[in-house]
Scaffold this motif. Structure first.
Motif, PDB file in Angstrom:
ATOM      1  N   SER A 138       2.788   3.575  -7.885  1.00 26.94           N
ATOM      2  CA  SER A 138       3.068   4.900  -7.957  1.00 26.94           C
ATOM      3  C   SER A 138       2.880   5.396  -9.650  1.00 26.94           C
ATOM      4  CB  SER A 138       4.126   5.423  -7.484  1.00 26.94           C
ATOM      5  OG  SER A 138       5.218   5.055  -7.996  1.00 26.94           O
ATOM      6  N   GLU A 139       3.597   4.356 -10.297  1.00 22.75           N
ATOM      7  CA  GLU A 139       3.209   4.623 -11.933  1.00 22.75           C
ATOM      8  C   GLU A 139       1.991   4.387 -12.356  1.00 22.75           C
ATOM      9  OE1 GLU A 139       5.685   6.295 -13.832  1.00 22.75           O
ATOM     10  OE2 GLU A 139       6.584   6.421 -11.921  1.00 22.75           O
ATOM     11  N   ILE A 433      -6.391  -1.559 -13.089  1.00 16.85           N
ATOM     12  CA  ILE A 433      -6.013  -0.942 -11.945  1.00 16.85           C
ATOM     13  C   ILE A 433      -5.003  -1.877 -11.473  1.00 16.85           C
ATOM     14  CG2 ILE A 433      -7.637   0.397 -11.325  1.00 16.85           C
ATOM     15  CD1 ILE A 433      -8.507  -1.773  -9.271  1.00 16.85           C
ATOM     16  N   PRO A 434      -3.952  -1.666 -10.586  1.00 16.94           N
ATOM     17  CA  PRO A 434      -2.893  -2.552  -9.901  1.00 16.94           C
ATOM     18  C   PRO A 434      -3.696  -3.542  -8.917  1.00 16.94           C
ATOM     19  CG  PRO A 434      -2.736  -0.301  -8.953  1.00 16.94           C
ATOM     20  CD  PRO A 434      -3.713  -0.214 -10.076  1.00 16.94           C
ATOM     21  N   ARG A 435      -4.309  -4.204  -9.515  1.00 18.44           N
ATOM     22  CA  ARG A 435      -5.125  -5.329  -8.614  1.00 18.44           C
ATOM     23  C   ARG A 435      -3.993  -6.055  -7.335  1.00 18.44           C
ATOM     24  NH1 ARG A 435     -10.790  -5.809  -9.430  1.00 18.44           N
ATOM     25  NH2 ARG A 435     -11.350  -5.076 -11.283  1.00 18.44           N
ATOM     26  N   ASN A 436      -4.621  -6.002  -6.315  1.00 21.71           N
ATOM     27  CA  ASN A 436      -3.718  -6.961  -5.222  1.00 21.71           C
ATOM     28  C   ASN A 436      -3.030  -7.852  -5.762  1.00 21.71           C
ATOM     29  OD1 ASN A 436      -4.363  -4.336  -3.818  1.00 21.71           O
ATOM     30  ND2 ASN A 436      -6.023  -5.655  -2.888  1.00 21.71           N
ATOM     31  N   ALA A 441       1.474 -11.350  -7.186  1.00 23.56           N
ATOM     32  CA  ALA A 441       2.198 -12.343  -8.063  1.00 23.56           C
ATOM     33  C   ALA A 441       3.493 -11.821  -8.627  1.00 23.56           C
ATOM     34  CB  ALA A 441       1.265 -12.674  -9.327  1.00 23.56           C
ATOM     35  N   VAL A 442       3.546 -10.415  -8.913  1.00 21.31           N
ATOM     36  CA  VAL A 442       4.864 -10.040  -9.672  1.00 21.31           C
ATOM     37  C   VAL A 442       5.677 -10.091  -8.665  1.00 21.31           C
ATOM     38  CG1 VAL A 442       5.633  -7.834 -10.316  1.00 21.31           C
ATOM     39  CG2 VAL A 442       3.831  -8.583 -11.257  1.00 21.31           C
ATOM     40  N   ILE A 443       5.298  -9.818  -7.243  1.00 24.68           N
ATOM     41  CA  ILE A 443       6.456  -9.584  -6.309  1.00 24.68           C
ATOM     42  C   ILE A 443       6.819 -11.155  -5.860  1.00 24.68           C
ATOM     43  CG2 ILE A 443       6.891  -9.238  -3.913  1.00 24.68           C
ATOM     44  CD1 ILE A 443       4.992  -6.965  -4.109  1.00 24.68           C
ATOM     45  N   LEU A 458       3.095  -6.184 -16.180  1.00 30.26           N
ATOM     46  CA  LEU A 458       2.253  -5.373 -15.390  1.00 30.26           C
ATOM     47  C   LEU A 458       2.251  -4.078 -15.600  1.00 30.26           C
ATOM     48  CD1 LEU A 458      -0.139  -5.390 -13.578  1.00 30.26           C
ATOM     49  CD2 LEU A 458       1.279  -5.490 -11.657  1.00 30.26           C
ATOM     50  N   LEU A 459       3.381  -3.399 -15.671  1.00 24.23           N
ATOM     51  CA  LEU A 459       3.826  -1.965 -16.086  1.00 24.23           C
ATOM     52  C   LEU A 459       3.309  -1.496 -17.314  1.00 24.23           C
ATOM     53  CD1 LEU A 459       7.400  -1.574 -14.374  1.00 24.23           C
ATOM     54  CD2 LEU A 459       5.456  -0.468 -13.482  1.00 24.23           C
TER      55      LEU A 459
END
Length: 492
Positions: A138-139, A433-436, A441-443, A458-459
């Motif tokens: 969303s951000e 872009i927020p590539r999957n 990896a962040v999660i 990443l943010l």
């Protein structure tokens, strides 16, 4: 000092059948993982206070701030084409509304804050992974300039939730122009509650389309306004390769914002049939289907509004069909204008639509990365000799060469300098872009190691998507074969 939210509660002032009054379920050990400080300031909130222990308790649902009137909103919806007459906020609670620094009314909602009367046997909780995904995407969408709900905060609860495995629980504080959906109208229409539909329409007009209140036919104008915003929104999605994943009517916002980021994703290689959502087994919400589904959803809204159009049902249907007929033109105009900008055209000429479509077709046949192709075209527009970086994205480089010759000929018909064109293209073609694979990896780092450094980095990268950021250049790279994420999952 104590944390203060200058709440107003206009939705909670509507009739009692619009919602259920319910407080968040307290959690054992709330801890704030991320506060969106710039957004907090824009909302008129004190970020320093929100980062205190008291703030963490509020943002995790353990404590209620003064002035809150917590409610779970009622709505229905078509889910993958099947109508469910009662859905509602099963794991989200609206605390109240604030007026931001632009004078815009914003909802503040806790997502994952415990069961409500609409939970349908669910636990009302959220796992950490989906909370982080929604915060990130969303951000990122906001930074890309696409209308969206925002993420104010993410907090862990100190409690586990049970999905396929045991996962850490979390709460997202979501900010939206409102949480009113097509499905909200369907909730009342399905019950034959014409007065409820009218009250909801009047509320929406006052909140989101105030200029329509004095028009001769405000409900017709409302449908037209929602259609215009949705047409523009979906065009913007396509222009950055975004796939919503669950474009149900209960996830279609009346305000024109992107809402509910469950199994959403951004394409890597361009393919209109791309689907990531694990629950979209038939590809209903594939990338290329999104305009058609948007119109389908808007048709369901029109059905709800028919009694407000005319007592003569046939006349009402005819009028609604005429308004719905405007969607295609509005979407096409927004989408084609965006595509022209992406390939550096400042004017519209005959043949432009075919020129862009030929590029897309070549990208699809040659597994070219969507984001990188357009970003690198920006450089090729500034210096045609540098187009080797675009060519290498195509499995058959001659397919690009053939198209590029026509493209350069078309660019030569306009007076802009190469530098001016390059800059214009870079402003609409993101590098990041927020590539999957990056999101996953962040999660993984957060859920398995309690490590939020990758999340923060990443943010940071995604907050400036149109800048090169050489120190983070690797974030622009598509995934390696073993890094590809083929499915994304709903958080419930």
């Amino acid at each position: 000092m104590t944390v203060h939210f200058p709440f107003q509660n206009t939705y909670a002032a509507l009739p009692a059948n619009f919602f259920a009054r319910v407080a968040p379920t307290p959690v054992s050990a709330p801890r704030l993982i991320k506060l969106n400080r710039p957004l907090a300031i824009h909302l008129g909130l004190d970020p320093d206070l929100l980062e205190t222990a008291e703030g963490a308790e509020i943002l995790a649902g353990k404590a209620l701030p003064a002035g809150a009137d917590p409610i779970a909103m009622a709505y229905a919806g078509h889910q993958f084409g099947q109508f469910v007459p009662q859905l509602g906020d099963g794991r989200a609670i609206l605390l109240g509304e604030v007026i931001d620094r632009d004078g815009v009314r914003r909802d503040i909602q806790l997502k994952g804050s415990g069961p409500t009367p609409f939970s349908r046997r669910g636990d009302g909780r959220a796992a950490l992974g989906p909370v982080l995904r929604e915060y990130i995407v969303s951000e990122a969408m906001a930074a890309l300039g696409i209308p969206t709900t925002r993420s104010l905060a993410a907090a862990i609860t100190g409690e586990n939730v049970i999905r396929e495995t045991v996962l850490p629980g979390a709460v997202l504080t979501r900010v939206a122009a409102s949480h009113i959906r097509v499905g909200t109208f369907q909730y009342f229409a399905a019950r034959g509650d014409v007065e409820g539909v009218r009250q909801l329409a009047d509320h929406v007009i006052a909140r989101h389309y105030p200029d329509l209140a004095l028009t001769e036919r405000p409900y017709h104008a409302l449908l037209k306004g929602v259609i215009g915003r949705q047409a523009e929104l979906v065009a913007r999605w396509l222009l950055v390769g975004f796939i919503h994943g669950v474009m149900n009517t209960d996830n279609t916002s009346i305000s024109g914002e992107t809402i509910d980021y469950g199994p959403c994703a951004f394409m890597d290689d361009y393919d209109p049939a791309t689907v990531f959502s694990s629950i979209d087994e038939l590809g209903r919400y594939a990338y290329g289907n999104q305009p058609r589904i948007a119109l389908w959803n808007l048709t369901r809204l029109a059905e709800c509004l028919l009694p407000l159009f005319s007592e003569d049902k046939e006349k009402a249907i005819e009028e609604a069909q005429a308004i719905l007929g405007e969607f295609a033109g509005k979407f096409t105009a927004a989408y084609q204008a965006g595509l022209r900008r992406k390939i550096g055209l400042f004017t519209a000429r005959d043949g432009d639509e075919a020129l862009v479509q030929d590029l897309l077709d070549a990208m699809a046949k040659n597994q070219a990365d969507f984001t990188l192709t357009f970003r690198r075209l920006s450089e090729a527009a500034g210096d045609p000799a540098s187009d080797h970086s675009v060519r290498e994205l195509f499995t058959d480089a001659s397919a690009y060469d053939e198209w590029a010759a026509r493209w350069l000929e078309r660019l030569a018909a306009e007076p802009q300098s190469p530098e001016e064109r390059r800059n214009a293209m870079r402003s609409v073609n993101p590098a990041f872009i927020p590539r999957n694979h990056r999101v996953e990896a962040v999660i993984a780092a957060a859920t398995t190691k309690d490590d939020y450094a990758p999340f923060e980095e990443l943010l940071k990268v995604l907050s400036r998507p149109y800048e090169d950021q050489p120190e983070f250049a690797a974030y622009a790279d598509p995934p390696l074969p073993d890094q590809r994420v083929m499915q994304t999952f709903c958080g419930t």
